[in-house]
Design a protein around this motif. Sequence first.
Motif, PDB file in Angstrom:
ATOM      1  N   LYS A  54       0.903  -1.129  -0.104  1.00 53.49           N
ATOM      2  CA  LYS A  54      -0.064   0.054  -0.205  1.00 53.49           C
ATOM      3  C   LYS A  54       0.922   1.067   0.092  1.00 53.49           C
ATOM      4  N   ARG A  55       0.658   2.055  -1.032  1.00 53.25           N
ATOM      5  CA  ARG A  55       1.934   3.106  -1.159  1.00 53.25           C
ATOM      6  C   ARG A  55       1.098   4.367  -1.671  1.00 53.25           C
ATOM      7  N   ARG A  56       1.969   5.431  -1.291  1.00 53.30           N
ATOM      8  CA  ARG A  56       1.408   6.752  -2.049  1.00 53.30           C
ATOM      9  C   ARG A  56       2.470   6.863  -3.302  1.00 53.30           C
ATOM     10  N   PHE A  89      -6.846 -12.092  -5.218  1.00 55.63           N
ATOM     11  CA  PHE A  89      -6.900 -11.735  -6.811  1.00 55.63           C
ATOM     12  C   PHE A  89      -5.910 -12.311  -7.440  1.00 55.63           C
ATOM     13  N   ARG A  90      -4.629 -12.349  -6.814  1.00 60.30           N
ATOM     14  CA  ARG A  90      -3.525 -12.948  -7.755  1.00 60.30           C
ATOM     15  C   ARG A  90      -3.874 -14.522  -8.118  1.00 60.30           C
ATOM     16  N   ARG A  91      -4.384 -15.132  -7.233  1.00 62.94           N
ATOM     17  CA  ARG A  91      -4.668 -16.718  -7.288  1.00 62.94           C
ATOM     18  C   ARG A  91      -5.879 -16.784  -8.333  1.00 62.94           C
ATOM     19  N   GLN A  96      -4.039 -18.348 -15.569  1.00 57.03           N
ATOM     20  CA  GLN A  96      -3.973 -17.581 -16.924  1.00 57.03           C
ATOM     21  C   GLN A  96      -2.357 -17.247 -17.274  1.00 57.03           C
ATOM     22  N   PHE A  97      -1.860 -17.364 -16.404  1.00 50.84           N
ATOM     23  CA  PHE A  97      -0.381 -16.633 -17.106  1.00 50.84           C
ATOM     24  C   PHE A  97       0.762 -17.677 -16.540  1.00 50.84           C
ATOM     25  N   THR A  98       0.537 -18.880 -16.662  1.00 51.28           N
ATOM     26  CA  THR A  98       1.711 -19.944 -16.524  1.00 51.28           C
ATOM     27  C   THR A  98       2.428 -20.035 -17.696  1.00 51.28           C
ATOM     28  N   ALA A 219      -8.350  -2.781 -15.461  1.00 45.64           N
ATOM     29  CA  ALA A 219      -7.543  -1.701 -15.755  1.00 45.64           C
ATOM     30  C   ALA A 219      -6.077  -1.940 -15.740  1.00 45.64           C
ATOM     31  N   LEU A 220      -5.768  -2.580 -14.473  1.00 40.15           N
ATOM     32  CA  LEU A 220      -4.451  -2.752 -14.066  1.00 40.15           C
ATOM     33  C   LEU A 220      -3.974  -3.686 -15.161  1.00 40.15           C
ATOM     34  N   LEU A 221      -4.324  -4.834 -15.570  1.00 43.08           N
ATOM     35  CA  LEU A 221      -3.833  -5.572 -16.614  1.00 43.08           C
ATOM     36  C   LEU A 221      -3.816  -4.784 -17.670  1.00 43.08           C
ATOM     37  N   LEU A 264      18.551  -7.371 -21.829  1.00 45.44           N
ATOM     38  CA  LEU A 264      18.021  -6.161 -21.919  1.00 45.44           C
ATOM     39  C   LEU A 264      17.029  -5.788 -20.925  1.00 45.44           C
ATOM     40  N   LEU A 265      16.444  -6.752 -20.225  1.00 42.58           N
ATOM     41  CA  LEU A 265      15.235  -6.351 -19.212  1.00 42.58           C
ATOM     42  C   LEU A 265      16.170  -5.826 -17.978  1.00 42.58           C
ATOM     43  N   ARG A 266      17.398  -6.475 -17.642  1.00 43.44           N
ATOM     44  CA  ARG A 266      18.149  -6.130 -16.590  1.00 43.44           C
ATOM     45  C   ARG A 266      19.029  -4.871 -17.155  1.00 43.44           C
ATOM     46  N   THR A 269      16.419  -1.863 -17.353  1.00 43.23           N
ATOM     47  CA  THR A 269      15.250  -1.792 -16.307  1.00 43.23           C
ATOM     48  C   THR A 269      14.244  -0.353 -16.349  1.00 43.23           C
ATOM     49  N   ILE A 270      13.275  -0.742 -17.198  1.00 43.33           N
ATOM     50  CA  ILE A 270      12.112   0.167 -17.572  1.00 43.33           C
ATOM     51  C   ILE A 270      11.622   0.826 -16.555  1.00 43.33           C
ATOM     52  N   VAL A 271      11.337   0.349 -15.536  1.00 41.85           N
ATOM     53  CA  VAL A 271      10.649   0.626 -14.108  1.00 41.85           C
ATOM     54  C   VAL A 271      11.486   1.414 -13.471  1.00 41.85           C
ATOM     55  N   ARG A 276       7.971   1.207  -4.807  1.00 46.09           N
ATOM     56  CA  ARG A 276       7.729   2.125  -3.314  1.00 46.09           C
ATOM     57  C   ARG A 276       7.199   1.048  -2.364  1.00 46.09           C
ATOM     58  N   ARG A 277       7.296   0.993  -1.263  1.00 46.05           N
ATOM     59  CA  ARG A 277       6.906   0.238  -0.224  1.00 46.05           C
ATOM     60  C   ARG A 277       6.591   1.089   0.975  1.00 46.05           C
ATOM     61  N   THR A 278       5.609   0.987   1.993  1.00 48.93           N
ATOM     62  CA  THR A 278       5.464   1.469   3.196  1.00 48.93           C
ATOM     63  C   THR A 278       5.806   0.640   4.608  1.00 48.93           C
ATOM     64  N   ALA A 328      14.136  -6.608 -13.016  1.00 50.50           N
ATOM     65  CA  ALA A 328      13.537  -5.708 -13.951  1.00 50.50           C
ATOM     66  C   ALA A 328      11.867  -6.274 -13.777  1.00 50.50           C
ATOM     67  N   PHE A 329      11.496  -7.274 -13.169  1.00 54.18           N
ATOM     68  CA  PHE A 329      10.077  -7.756 -13.079  1.00 54.18           C
ATOM     69  C   PHE A 329       9.842  -7.430 -11.489  1.00 54.18           C
ATOM     70  N   GLY A 330      10.556  -6.788 -10.719  1.00 47.80           N
ATOM     71  CA  GLY A 330      10.359  -6.805  -9.297  1.00 47.80           C
ATOM     72  C   GLY A 330      10.836  -7.939  -8.526  1.00 47.80           C
ATOM     73  N   HIS A 331      10.305  -8.268  -7.303  1.00 48.40           N
ATOM     74  CA  HIS A 331      10.567  -9.260  -6.567  1.00 48.40           C
ATOM     75  C   HIS A 331       9.720  -9.425  -5.457  1.00 48.40           C
ATOM     76  N   LEU A 341       4.332 -13.674 -20.247  1.00 53.31           N
ATOM     77  CA  LEU A 341       3.801 -13.077 -21.500  1.00 53.31           C
ATOM     78  C   LEU A 341       4.737 -12.168 -22.091  1.00 53.31           C
ATOM     79  N   ALA A 342       5.288 -11.275 -21.193  1.00 54.12           N
ATOM     80  CA  ALA A 342       6.262 -10.290 -21.720  1.00 54.12           C
ATOM     81  C   ALA A 342       7.533 -10.992 -22.385  1.00 54.12           C
ATOM     82  N   ARG A 343       8.039 -11.959 -21.898  1.00 50.28           N
ATOM     83  CA  ARG A 343       9.067 -12.847 -22.447  1.00 50.28           C
ATOM     84  C   ARG A 343       8.685 -13.255 -23.885  1.00 50.28           C
TER      85      ARG A 343
END
Lengths: 387, 65
Positions: A54-56, A89-91, A96-98, A219-221, A264-266, A269-271, A276-278, A328-331, A341-343
């Motif tokens: 949860k972040r600002r 939600f994630r489950r 769908q994204f295996t 919207a997120l997807l 290239l992803l590494r 690192t386009i993000v 952010r984390r709280t 690049a995809f977070g952790h 999918l991105a790969r």
Amino acid sequence: MVRTCPFDPPEEYRTLREQEPITPVTLPEGTAGWLVTRYEDVRKILTDPRFSAKRRFARTGDPTADDAPAPPPPPGSFIVMDPPEHTRFRRLLTGQFTVRRMKQLTPAVEQIVTEQLDAMAEAEGPVDLVQAFALPVPSLVICELLGVPYADREEFQWNSATLLRLDASFEEAQAAQQALHGYIRRLAIAKRANPTDDILSDLVRTGELTDDELAGVGALLLLAGHETTANMIALGTMCLLRNPDQLAALRADPALMGGAVEQLLRYLTIVQFGLRRTALEDVDLNGHKIKAGSTVVASLTAGNRDAAHFTGDPEQLDVHRPYGPHLAFGHGIHQCLGQQLARVEMKAALSALLDRFPTLRLAVPVEQVPMRDNMLVYGVRELPVTW
Amino acid sequence: MKIVIDQDRCVGAGQCVLAAADVFDQRDEDGVVVLLDALPPQESQSQVEEAAARCPALAIEVVAE
Ligand code: HEM
Ligand code: SF4
């Protein structure tokens, strides 16, 4: 901080990582926070449940930007939720994204890539690779997957871009968020009446989500699914064109593409502004006292160039390097849901592009390529190419 | 080498499948990790260790025997 080279992060990140890897900073919205730049520490933050997602977000004119707790997540926006809400939600979506599902999707993605390249080849260069190729491919793919009409792209591409603009005002961002939400909500309601073969209809069918939650998830997807990959394709192409030895190696041995995509992803690192984390409680981080409620920025960009972690020279792009885990995809539990999918998309797009246009090159001097310096997702605004 | 997975932690990112497809798979319904081989041959040790290191959810543990 500013970039001096389009492919390298600003110099300050390296200095900080070497000298002050956990450092107090003033965030763009004016409040105090922390910046974390070492690979190991970035991974630590992103897997530690004491740091909430949860972040600002940095928004100029955010009336709530003070030390108050981070705002509650909008319905369905699980990227800013913690377990058990996030898990729910994630489950619903991970099936769908295996890896397998995405591999099955490869021929359909390749088909889309070929059609876009056919259209591009008919034009005479120069063309803008972003509009002609990099943006349409992931947009078409995510529209097809979700069940969103591609004809509506102007509206959702515009709203997505606004949400990713660092200098969008609080009001602009809210308006874009609401427009995107409203759009998917209407679509979801239509699917309730007439389900089709797509993720949105599948979600409707589970009966687990309210219309608002469906809108939030959709919207997120939609946003996460096209802006990111589009920028990796365009910036990745530019980066290869500027590294002719790497490009030649890749052309000589197409089997290197899988590893090249990871590099290239590494490397890119386009993000670019990190995650952010709280802090939910007071946390002692390598001797630094992080107060409950503080924002911590985990820099993926800096972590992905950490020489203490990566073998070889992380400041170099080397398509031969074996794939070690990058950031690049977070952790942690929020690591990119769409990464397989991105790969698939990046591999299909870059392979076919290089294959189809053996003489592909920039149509303007590199300094004239406009970069996305003020966007949460880095890349090029346009990329004039010819062949 | 013995592998222990924690399906409750798994977030279905698929890193383990990419690293060691002979050892890990994902359930079709929800993408959660399944173990194909809890006692994999010694040859796959480095791949399995890679999978455990990549797993973003810390859901894979490799126990030395
Ligand atoms: C190269 C392309 C991509 C990059 C670099 C990327 C990067 C990221 C990163 C860094 C996160 C973590 C956010 C955080 O922890 O706060 C993330 C999460 C996410 N990404 Fe991606 N992404 C890409 C493509 C995609 C695609 C194609 C989709 C399509 C579905 C997608 C959907 C998501 C979703 C839904 C989340 C939130 C996951 C959660 O909170 O559990 N991404 N992505
Ligand atoms: S890498 Fe971890 S989170 Fe991802 S599927 Fe495997 S066990 Fe689950």
